[in-house]
Motif scaffolding. Structure first.
Motif, PDB file in Angstrom:
ATOM      1  N   LYS A   7      41.885 -63.900 -39.777  1.00 54.55           N
ATOM      2  CA  LYS A   7      41.637 -64.287 -41.177  1.00 54.55           C
ATOM      3  C   LYS A   7      40.716 -63.283 -41.884  1.00 54.55           C
ATOM      4  N   ARG A   8      39.809 -62.655 -41.117  1.00 55.60           N
ATOM      5  CA  ARG A   8      38.901 -61.674 -41.732  1.00 55.60           C
ATOM      6  C   ARG A   8      39.594 -60.343 -42.006  1.00 55.60           C
ATOM      7  N   ASN A   9      40.729 -60.106 -41.360  1.00 50.38           N
ATOM      8  CA  ASN A   9      41.422 -58.816 -41.499  1.00 50.38           C
ATOM      9  C   ASN A   9      42.617 -58.855 -42.436  1.00 50.38           C
ATOM     10  N   ILE A  10      42.870 -60.018 -43.019  1.00 52.93           N
ATOM     11  CA  ILE A  10      44.046 -60.128 -43.884  1.00 52.93           C
ATOM     12  C   ILE A  10      43.659 -60.631 -45.274  1.00 52.93           C
ATOM     13  N   GLY A  11      44.572 -60.435 -46.207  1.00 55.10           N
ATOM     14  CA  GLY A  11      44.478 -61.065 -47.510  1.00 55.10           C
ATOM     15  C   GLY A  11      45.705 -61.957 -47.640  1.00 55.10           C
ATOM     16  N   GLN A  66      52.351 -68.106 -54.711  1.00 59.66           N
ATOM     17  CA  GLN A  66      52.554 -68.631 -56.061  1.00 59.66           C
ATOM     18  C   GLN A  66      51.837 -69.975 -56.203  1.00 59.66           C
ATOM     19  N   LYS A  67      51.835 -70.741 -55.093  1.00 60.36           N
ATOM     20  CA  LYS A  67      51.286 -72.098 -55.161  1.00 60.36           C
ATOM     21  C   LYS A  67      49.766 -72.094 -55.126  1.00 60.36           C
ATOM     22  N   PHE A  68      49.172 -71.243 -54.264  1.00 60.60           N
ATOM     23  CA  PHE A  68      47.718 -71.211 -54.219  1.00 60.60           C
ATOM     24  C   PHE A  68      47.236 -69.840 -54.626  1.00 60.60           C
ATOM     25  N   SER A  69      46.484 -69.757 -55.693  1.00 59.81           N
ATOM     26  CA  SER A  69      45.918 -68.444 -55.988  1.00 59.81           C
ATOM     27  C   SER A  69      44.462 -68.584 -56.402  1.00 59.81           C
ATOM     28  N   LEU A  70      44.205 -68.815 -57.688  1.00 57.79           N
ATOM     29  CA  LEU A  70      42.819 -68.764 -58.169  1.00 57.79           C
ATOM     30  C   LEU A  70      42.349 -70.123 -58.680  1.00 57.79           C
ATOM     31  N   LEU A  78      45.950 -60.700 -61.069  1.00 55.38           N
ATOM     32  CA  LEU A  78      44.534 -60.863 -60.725  1.00 55.38           C
ATOM     33  C   LEU A  78      44.394 -61.415 -59.305  1.00 55.38           C
ATOM     34  N   ALA A  79      45.225 -62.416 -58.973  1.00 59.87           N
ATOM     35  CA  ALA A  79      45.159 -63.033 -57.639  1.00 59.87           C
ATOM     36  C   ALA A  79      45.465 -61.995 -56.562  1.00 59.87           C
ATOM     37  N   PHE A  80      46.429 -61.133 -56.824  1.00 61.22           N
ATOM     38  CA  PHE A  80      46.751 -60.093 -55.846  1.00 61.22           C
ATOM     39  C   PHE A  80      45.570 -59.134 -55.678  1.00 61.22           C
ATOM     40  N   ALA A  84      42.973 -60.688 -53.670  1.00 54.35           N
ATOM     41  CA  ALA A  84      43.363 -60.847 -52.248  1.00 54.35           C
ATOM     42  C   ALA A  84      43.158 -59.560 -51.450  1.00 54.35           C
ATOM     43  N   ILE A  85      43.075 -58.416 -52.160  1.00 57.47           N
ATOM     44  CA  ILE A  85      42.857 -57.147 -51.428  1.00 57.47           C
ATOM     45  C   ILE A  85      41.497 -56.527 -51.754  1.00 57.47           C
ATOM     46  N   LEU A  86      40.633 -57.303 -52.386  1.00 55.60           N
ATOM     47  CA  LEU A  86      39.301 -56.812 -52.784  1.00 55.60           C
ATOM     48  C   LEU A  86      38.517 -56.295 -51.577  1.00 55.60           C
ATOM     49  N   HIS A  87      38.693 -56.944 -50.422  1.00 55.27           N
ATOM     50  CA  HIS A  87      37.940 -56.571 -49.216  1.00 55.27           C
ATOM     51  C   HIS A  87      38.700 -55.537 -48.377  1.00 55.27           C
ATOM     52  N   GLU A  88      39.724 -54.899 -48.978  1.00 58.01           N
ATOM     53  CA  GLU A  88      40.514 -53.868 -48.291  1.00 58.01           C
ATOM     54  C   GLU A  88      41.000 -54.346 -46.920  1.00 58.01           C
ATOM     55  N   PRO A  89      41.767 -55.448 -46.886  1.00 55.90           N
ATOM     56  CA  PRO A  89      42.268 -55.942 -45.609  1.00 55.90           C
ATOM     57  C   PRO A  89      43.304 -54.983 -45.028  1.00 55.90           C
ATOM     58  N   LYS A  90      43.589 -55.134 -43.731  1.00 57.89           N
ATOM     59  CA  LYS A  90      44.618 -54.284 -43.124  1.00 57.89           C
ATOM     60  C   LYS A  90      46.005 -54.690 -43.621  1.00 57.89           C
ATOM     61  N   ILE A  91      46.155 -56.021 -43.831  1.00 53.86           N
ATOM     62  CA  ILE A  91      47.472 -56.551 -44.205  1.00 53.86           C
ATOM     63  C   ILE A  91      47.273 -57.587 -45.309  1.00 53.86           C
ATOM     64  N   VAL A  92      48.174 -57.586 -46.280  1.00 50.77           N
ATOM     65  CA  VAL A  92      48.146 -58.677 -47.251  1.00 50.77           C
ATOM     66  C   VAL A  92      49.482 -59.424 -47.169  1.00 50.77           C
ATOM     67  N   PHE A  93      49.387 -60.744 -47.054  1.00 54.82           N
ATOM     68  CA  PHE A  93      50.565 -61.608 -46.988  1.00 54.82           C
ATOM     69  C   PHE A  93      50.793 -62.221 -48.369  1.00 54.82           C
TER      70      PHE A  93
END
Ligand SMILES: Nc1ncnc2c1ncn2[C@@H]1O[C@H](COP(=O)(O)OP(=O)(O)OP(=O)(O)O)[C@@H](O)[C@H]1O
Length: 248
Positions: free
Chosen positions: A79-83, A87-91, A147-149, A152-161
């Protein structure tokens, strides 16, 4: 795509709910910086598979590693390595743009200083500086999703789902959304995306197509079209998915 360093590995990954097999022995690799489209008709098993890869659901059998971490045992590290965004859950609609950035950035473990510089850059990139103090609930859907996207990558994750990230968004905004996806991938972030829009399937480096819990095809859009003798991903998808027993 930069190189062939796998960041997601699955082997016969399976999820059963009692006697029903929602995800049936799926095997594939996804590489660093790749945009991987995870397609399938309604009920094919995409969300169930994605939940296992995000460490939110324990597989029934098979193997999978995400960012080198075991999906059975290392779910908190995953969970710490991904974003993640869908559509259903964002902000939070009742927080402002800036408050959402600070809230999620805080959850992702960014320091105040990082948050300050990253939120400035984010607002500038999305050209929404003037909206920073507006409630997210008052923004158009397309802006919310971009904005949600970005958050989701603000912390520079390895992978974003991304689970149907552009559902209900107009075509122009969807193109802008994909520009953000390309930028993230060019920085080495792997993008794992489900979509029902076949024009978006064409934008992916590789695509897998799931039918009734199984992966029936996997390759670049060009390869899949050649294999199935179709001129569009729409044709490829229809040829494979029309035999599906599940769905609406
Ligand atoms: N907790 C559960 N218990 C029982 N069955 C479930 C559960 N979660 C999902 N399923 C079933 O597993 C199948 C796959 O569902 P899933 O949501 O993964 O499909 P999907 O490909 O994401 O579909 P969609 O595009 O409609 O979101 C469906 O038949 C669904 O009803």
């Amino acid at each position: 795509m930069k190189n062939k360093e796998p960041v997601i590995l699955t082997e016969k990954l399976t999820k059963r709910f009692d006697s029903f097999t929602a995800v049936d022995e799926i095997s594939f690799d996804v590489y660093r910086g790749e945009i991987f489209g995870f397609l399938g008709a309604n009920g094919a098993g995409k969300t169930t598979a994605m939940r296992m890869l995000c460490g939110l659901s324990v597989p029934s059998s098979g193997r999978a590693a995400v960012a080198g971490l075991n999906v059975y045992k290392q779910t908190e590290q995953i969970k710490r390595n991904i974003g993640y965004m869908s559509q259903k859950f964002s902000l939070y609609e009742d927080l402002t743009v800036l408050e959402n950035i600070r809230f999620f950035g805080g959850i992702y473990g960014l320091t105040d200083q990082q948050l300050k510089s990253k939120s400035g850059k984010l607002l500038h990139q999305l050209e929404i500086e003037s909206e920073a103090k507006k409630l997210v609930g008052n923004l158009p859907l397309g802006w919310k999703q971009k904005l949600a996207f970005s958050i989701a990558i603000l912390h520079e994750p390895k992978i974003v789902f991304l689970d149907e990230p552009t559902g209900g968004v107009d075509p122009v905004t969807r193109r802008q959304f994909w520009t953000l996806i390309y930028e993230a991938a060019s920085r080495g972030i792997t993008v794992f995306v489900t979509t029902h829009y076949m024009d978006e399937a064409e934008y992916c480096n590789r695509v897998s197509i799931m039918v009734d819990g199984q992966i029936k095809a996997l390759g670049t859009p060009r390869e899949l079209k050649a294999q199935l003798n179709e001129t569009s991903m729409d044709g490829v998808f229809y040829q494979l998915a029309r035999v599906a027993k599940r769905g609406e």
